[in-house]
Scaffold this motif. Structure first.
Motif, PDB file in Angstrom:
ATOM      1  N   PHE A 129       0.868  -1.175   0.000  1.00 24.70           N
ATOM      2  CA  PHE A 129       0.000   0.000   0.000  1.00 24.70           C
ATOM      3  C   PHE A 129       0.912   1.234   0.000  1.00 24.70           C
ATOM      4  CE2 PHE A 129      -4.417   0.794   2.197  1.00 24.70           C
ATOM      5  CZ  PHE A 129      -4.838   1.531   1.114  1.00 24.70           C
TER       6      PHE A 129
ATOM      7  N   HIS B 187       0.672   5.294   0.620  1.00 21.97           N
ATOM      8  CA  HIS B 187      -0.068   6.520   0.961  1.00 21.97           C
ATOM      9  C   HIS B 187       0.849   7.701   0.692  1.00 21.97           C
ATOM     10  CE1 HIS B 187      -3.215   4.166   2.883  1.00 21.97           C
ATOM     11  NE2 HIS B 187      -3.902   5.274   3.087  1.00 21.97           N
TER      12      HIS B 187
ATOM     13  N   GLU C 116      -1.652  11.259   6.921  1.00 23.29           N
ATOM     14  CA  GLU C 116      -2.580  11.733   5.888  1.00 23.29           C
ATOM     15  C   GLU C 116      -3.835  12.382   6.445  1.00 23.29           C
ATOM     16  OE1 GLU C 116      -2.276   8.767   6.953  1.00 23.29           O
ATOM     17  OE2 GLU C 116      -4.319   8.068   7.288  1.00 23.29           O
ATOM     18  N   TRP C 117      -4.006  12.328   7.777  1.00 29.68           N
ATOM     19  CA  TRP C 117      -5.178  12.983   8.380  1.00 29.68           C
ATOM     20  C   TRP C 117      -4.847  14.365   8.937  1.00 29.68           C
ATOM     21  CZ3 TRP C 117     -10.270  11.037  10.456  1.00 29.68           C
ATOM     22  CH2 TRP C 117     -10.777  10.003   9.646  1.00 29.68           C
TER      23      TRP C 117
ATOM     24  N   HIS D 156      -6.589  11.093  -1.806  1.00 29.71           N
ATOM     25  CA  HIS D 156      -7.005  10.785  -0.433  1.00 29.71           C
ATOM     26  C   HIS D 156      -8.032  11.812   0.047  1.00 29.71           C
ATOM     27  CE1 HIS D 156      -6.628   9.233   3.717  1.00 29.71           C
ATOM     28  NE2 HIS D 156      -6.281   8.122   3.109  1.00 29.71           N
TER      29      HIS D 156
ATOM     30  N   ARG E 184     -18.772  13.197   9.286  1.00 31.13           N
ATOM     31  CA  ARG E 184     -18.288  13.443  10.647  1.00 31.13           C
ATOM     32  C   ARG E 184     -16.844  13.920  10.671  1.00 31.13           C
ATOM     33  NH1 ARG E 184     -19.315   7.764  13.393  1.00 31.13           N
ATOM     34  NH2 ARG E 184     -17.884   8.507  14.976  1.00 31.13           N
ATOM     35  N   THR E 185     -16.215  14.040   9.515  1.00 31.12           N
ATOM     36  CA  THR E 185     -14.824  14.525   9.498  1.00 31.12           C
ATOM     37  C   THR E 185     -14.702  15.738   8.571  1.00 31.12           C
ATOM     38  OG1 THR E 185     -14.194  13.061   7.656  1.00 31.12           O
ATOM     39  CG2 THR E 185     -13.945  12.184   9.894  1.00 31.12           C
TER      40      THR E 185
ATOM     41  N   TRP F 265      -9.987   0.751  -4.935  1.00 28.20           N
ATOM     42  CA  TRP F 265     -10.078   0.521  -3.482  1.00 28.20           C
ATOM     43  C   TRP F 265     -10.677   1.772  -2.852  1.00 28.20           C
ATOM     44  CZ3 TRP F 265      -8.695   1.335   1.605  1.00 28.20           C
ATOM     45  CH2 TRP F 265      -8.243   0.268   2.401  1.00 28.20           C
TER      46      TRP F 265
ATOM     47  N   ASP G 216     -12.589   4.242  -0.042  1.00 22.17           N
ATOM     48  CA  ASP G 216     -12.458   4.491   1.397  1.00 22.17           C
ATOM     49  C   ASP G 216     -13.253   5.747   1.750  1.00 22.17           C
ATOM     50  OD1 ASP G 216     -11.574   4.181   4.000  1.00 22.17           O
ATOM     51  OD2 ASP G 216      -9.557   4.942   3.627  1.00 22.17           O
TER      52      ASP G 216
ATOM     53  N   TRP H  11     -17.645   5.430   5.756  1.00 22.72           N
ATOM     54  CA  TRP H  11     -17.881   5.611   7.204  1.00 22.72           C
ATOM     55  C   TRP H  11     -18.080   7.086   7.576  1.00 22.72           C
ATOM     56  CZ3 TRP H  11     -13.834   8.694   7.678  1.00 22.72           C
ATOM     57  CH2 TRP H  11     -12.696   8.422   6.911  1.00 22.72           C
TER      58      TRP H  11
ATOM     59  N   ASN I  49     -13.500  -0.052   1.629  1.00 22.72           N
ATOM     60  CA  ASN I  49     -13.114  -0.128   3.039  1.00 22.72           C
ATOM     61  C   ASN I  49     -14.173   0.545   3.925  1.00 22.72           C
ATOM     62  OD1 ASN I  49     -11.392  -0.559   5.291  1.00 22.72           O
ATOM     63  ND2 ASN I  49     -10.547   1.503   5.088  1.00 22.72           N
TER      64      ASN I  49
ATOM     65  N   HIS J  11     -15.992  -0.974   6.167  1.00 19.21           N
ATOM     66  CA  HIS J  11     -16.077  -1.672   7.456  1.00 19.21           C
ATOM     67  C   HIS J  11     -17.426  -2.373   7.648  1.00 19.21           C
ATOM     68  CE1 HIS J  11     -13.244   1.837   8.901  1.00 19.21           C
ATOM     69  NE2 HIS J  11     -12.600   0.961   8.161  1.00 19.21           N
TER      70      HIS J  11
ATOM     71  N   PHE K  30     -12.268  -1.526  13.952  1.00 18.71           N
ATOM     72  CA  PHE K  30     -12.987  -1.142  12.730  1.00 18.71           C
ATOM     73  C   PHE K  30     -13.837  -2.278  12.164  1.00 18.71           C
ATOM     74  CE2 PHE K  30      -8.938   1.451  12.273  1.00 18.71           C
ATOM     75  CZ  PHE K  30      -9.501   2.609  12.798  1.00 18.71           C
TER      76      PHE K  30
ATOM     77  N   CYS L 144      -5.475  -4.681   5.354  1.00 23.24           N
ATOM     78  CA  CYS L 144      -4.457  -3.640   5.197  1.00 23.24           C
ATOM     79  C   CYS L 144      -3.877  -3.311   6.564  1.00 23.24           C
ATOM     80  CB  CYS L 144      -5.019  -2.397   4.503  1.00 23.24           C
ATOM     81  SG  CYS L 144      -6.409  -1.610   5.334  1.00 23.24           S
TER      82      CYS L 144
ATOM     83  N   TRP M 191      -0.191   5.858   8.127  1.00 19.34           N
ATOM     84  CA  TRP M 191      -0.321   5.514   6.710  1.00 19.34           C
ATOM     85  C   TRP M 191       0.515   6.504   5.894  1.00 19.34           C
ATOM     86  CZ3 TRP M 191      -2.769   0.999   5.851  1.00 19.34           C
ATOM     87  CH2 TRP M 191      -3.726   0.559   6.769  1.00 19.34           C
TER      88      TRP M 191
HETATM   89  O1  H79 Z   1      -6.236   5.583   4.242  1.00 18.97           O
HETATM   90  C1  H79 Z   1      -6.063   5.166   5.575  1.00 18.97           C
HETATM   91  C2  H79 Z   1      -6.750   6.064   6.534  1.00 18.97           C
HETATM   92  O2  H79 Z   1      -6.495   7.416   6.258  1.00 18.97           O
HETATM   93  C3  H79 Z   1      -8.205   5.726   6.350  1.00 18.97           C
HETATM   94  N1  H79 Z   1      -8.173   4.347   5.844  1.00 18.97           N
HETATM   95  C4  H79 Z   1      -6.823   3.902   5.832  1.00 18.97           C
HETATM   96  C5  H79 Z   1      -6.574   2.834   4.808  1.00 18.97           C
HETATM   97  C6  H79 Z   1      -8.845   5.761   7.640  1.00 18.97           C
HETATM   98  N2  H79 Z   1      -8.482   6.484   8.661  1.00 18.97           N
HETATM   99  N3  H79 Z   1      -9.219   6.231   9.678  1.00 18.97           N
HETATM  100  N4  H79 Z   1     -10.043   5.348   9.287  1.00 18.97           N
HETATM  101  C7  H79 Z   1      -9.858   5.006   8.043  1.00 18.97           C
HETATM  102  C8  H79 Z   1     -10.942   4.745  10.188  1.00 18.97           C
HETATM  103  C9  H79 Z   1     -12.139   5.548  10.352  1.00 18.97           C
HETATM  104  C10 H79 Z   1     -12.433   5.842  11.601  1.00 18.97           C
HETATM  105  C11 H79 Z   1     -13.700   6.297  11.860  1.00 18.97           C
HETATM  106 FE1  H79 Z   1     -14.219   7.859  12.834  1.00 18.97          FE
HETATM  107  C12 H79 Z   1     -14.370   5.873  12.982  1.00 18.97           C
HETATM  108  C13 H79 Z   1     -14.532   7.072  11.055  1.00 18.97           C
HETATM  109  C14 H79 Z   1     -15.735   7.158  11.715  1.00 18.97           C
HETATM  110  C15 H79 Z   1     -15.627   6.415  12.900  1.00 18.97           C
HETATM  111  C16 H79 Z   1     -12.593   8.719  13.641  1.00 18.97           C
HETATM  112  C17 H79 Z   1     -13.581   8.603  14.601  1.00 18.97           C
HETATM  113  C18 H79 Z   1     -13.073   9.518  12.652  1.00 18.97           C
HETATM  114  C19 H79 Z   1     -14.339   9.892  12.966  1.00 18.97           C
HETATM  115  C20 H79 Z   1     -14.634   9.336  14.155  1.00 18.97           C
END
Ligand code: H79
Length: 441
Positions: free
Chosen positions: A46, A48, A59-60, A107, A167-168, A207, A209, A212, A247, A249, A273, A287, A294
């Motif tokens: 993978f 990123h 990446e966040w 991303h 939510r983000t 892929w 993502d 969620w 992805n 979940h 997750f 993954c 990442w």
């Molecule tokens: O690309 C990578 C990450 O940036 C992305 N997926 C991987 C492969 C990723 N980051 N976090 N997540 C996936 C998980 C998500 C978490 C969550 Fe939440 C839980 C989303 C909603 C509930 C965190 C808590 C963010 C908001 C609340």
């Protein structure tokens, strides 16, 4: 409630046409062959990579630091990875024993690593570097015989049409009262998916993502919210052999060809997750990160050891799943030394023990204190994670021979009433996973 209605009206308009087609989804022969190939690959890398490599906080960072989208976008002006060499990446990854690469085409920050007519916010048109990262990678992969998969984010933290937000990405400066234009966002994504599937030759998988982000809405609402069936139909129409993974979940939706697990082998939920999904009959993929990030994280030294990663690969294979192991390249375009060292060690182990990983299925024996098992045809592989002197195994099939995979040295065994007893000579060779091959008649 108002929000649900908004989504359903906006999204169902475009989804309705192909929804029925994907709901009764019957994968093509080409797709089924691609699934089988994928499941045999067992190990992918993978990648990123994006503007976020520069701040070096994963990446966040845009969401976590509440960076205004206009300020964040200026990182494109300094995107100049002077040491980027696609061939060097692919060679190191191939030597590591990986059979495919999955790279972030775009991303959650919304920046595209590829030439895109759908937005100037991309590596070619929006940066001084001006090169199409995906095109160079695709060419190198073709030369080296490695398959290429594209990660594609459903979430976007900077676009004004991505509204209502989930939510983000709530602190990235998009004005309250923004009307958004969800249907426009759907069209944008389809335009980009079309580019990804027509500009780079055969694509192994898309892929997705981010579903969620709108998990306040129930599972059943997700395909319509995101226009999933429309996207899946588009992908399968442009490249029938391209696998769709998401992805989200959740249990897989119709039109998906593989099932993804984030940071857990199928059936476990340590990362938290995977509580909302069971194990389907699709090819599986886990993954996982090498450290805790990442995207490139300049201070994250928490790398798992090469030995632990090799055992994780074996544990994943023993669950009948692929491992997609992540690397976050530096802003200068190089792969971190720690990642390269681990790749090389995994590759050394696989060059000797690859038969117990590639093309295998889950083993007959559940995980044990000593290790795990995988299976290929008439051969059962025992992966010994720690030294043991003897093993008693309940095996119904008649054993023909038992030997170490590494050097072919036979092991003494007896079989009585379906109970196989092995005596295991100790070894001076240090290995994270000593593989024994049991061949049945
Ligand atoms: O690309 C990578 C990450 O940036 C992305 N997926 C991987 C492969 C990723 N980051 N976090 N997540 C996936 C998980 C998500 C978490 C969550 Fe939440 C839980 C989303 C909603 C509930 C965190 C808590 C963010 C908001 C609340």
């Amino acid at each position: 409630m108002k929000r649900i209605l908004f989504f359903l009206v906006a999204a169902s308009l475009c989804a309705a046409v192909s929804a029925s087609a994907q709901e009764g989804y019957v994968p093509s022969a080409e797709n089924l062959a691609a699934r089988e190939r994928f499941a045999g690959d067992r190990f992918g890398i993978f990648i990123h990579w994006g503007l976020y490599a520069q701040p070096g906080r994963g990446e966040w960072v845009m969401q976590q630091q509440n960076i205004d989208y206009r300020e964040y976008a200026r990182l494109a002006n300094s995107f100049y990875p002077s040491k980027f060499d696609a061939r060097a990446w692919v060679r190191a990854i191939k030597a590591g024993g990986a059979r495919y690469i999955t790279i972030t085409s775009r991303h959650h920050d919304g920046f595209s690593l590829f030439r895109s007519a759908a937005t100037p916010y991309n590596a070619v048109d929006g940066t001084p570097f001006g090169r199409d990262i995906l095109a160079e990678l695709a060419e190198a992969c073709r030369e080296e015989g490695i398959r290429l998969h594209f990660y594609y984010s459903h979430v976007d933290w900077g676009r004004l049409d991505y509204w209502p937000r989930g939510r983000t990405g709530l602190g990235t400066g998009r004005p309250e009262g923004n009307a958004g234009d969800w249907a426009h966002y759907q069209e944008f994504m389809k335009a980009q998916l079309t580019e990804l599937l027509t500009q780079y030759g055969p694509v192994g998988a898309i892929w997705f993502d981010g579903v969620w982000d709108h998990d306040a809405e129930p599972r059943e609402a997700q395909p319509a919210i995101w226009g999933l069936y429309d996207q899946y139909a588009l992908i399968h129409r442009l490249q029938p052999g391209c696998l769709v993974g998401n992805n989200h979940h959740l249990d897989p939706f119709p039109g998906e060809d593989i099932q993804i697990f984030e940071k857990d082998v199928p059936g476990e939920n340590e990362a938290g997750f995977s509580g909302g999904q069971g194990i389907s009959r699709l090819p599986l993929e886990t993954c996982q990160t090498m450290n805790n990030s990442w995207g490139y994280n300049i201070t994250d030294r928490s790398y798992k050891s090469a030995d632990d990663l090799i055992r994780y690969l074996a544990r994943t294979a023993a669950k009948g799943a692929n491992l997609l192991l992540n690397i976050g390249p530096r802003p200068d375009g190089t792969l971190p030394d720690e990642a390269l060292e681990r790749l090389a060690e995994i590759g050394r182990w696989l060059s000797v023990n690859g038969d117990s990983i590639y093309g295998t299925q889950a083993g007959d024996i559940e995980e044990q204190p000593w290790g795990v098992s995988s299976r290929k045809g008439k051969v059962l592989y025992l992966h010994l994670f720690r030294p043991v002197e003897s093993l008693q195994l309940e095996l119904a099939e008649k054993v023909r021979s038992v030997a170490f995979l590494a050097d072919g040295k036979p092991l003494p065994f007896t079989q009585k009433k379906g109970m196989v007893s092995l005596t295991i000579p100790s070894s001076a060779d240090a290995t994270p996973d000593r593989v024994i091959a049991i061949t049945f008649r």
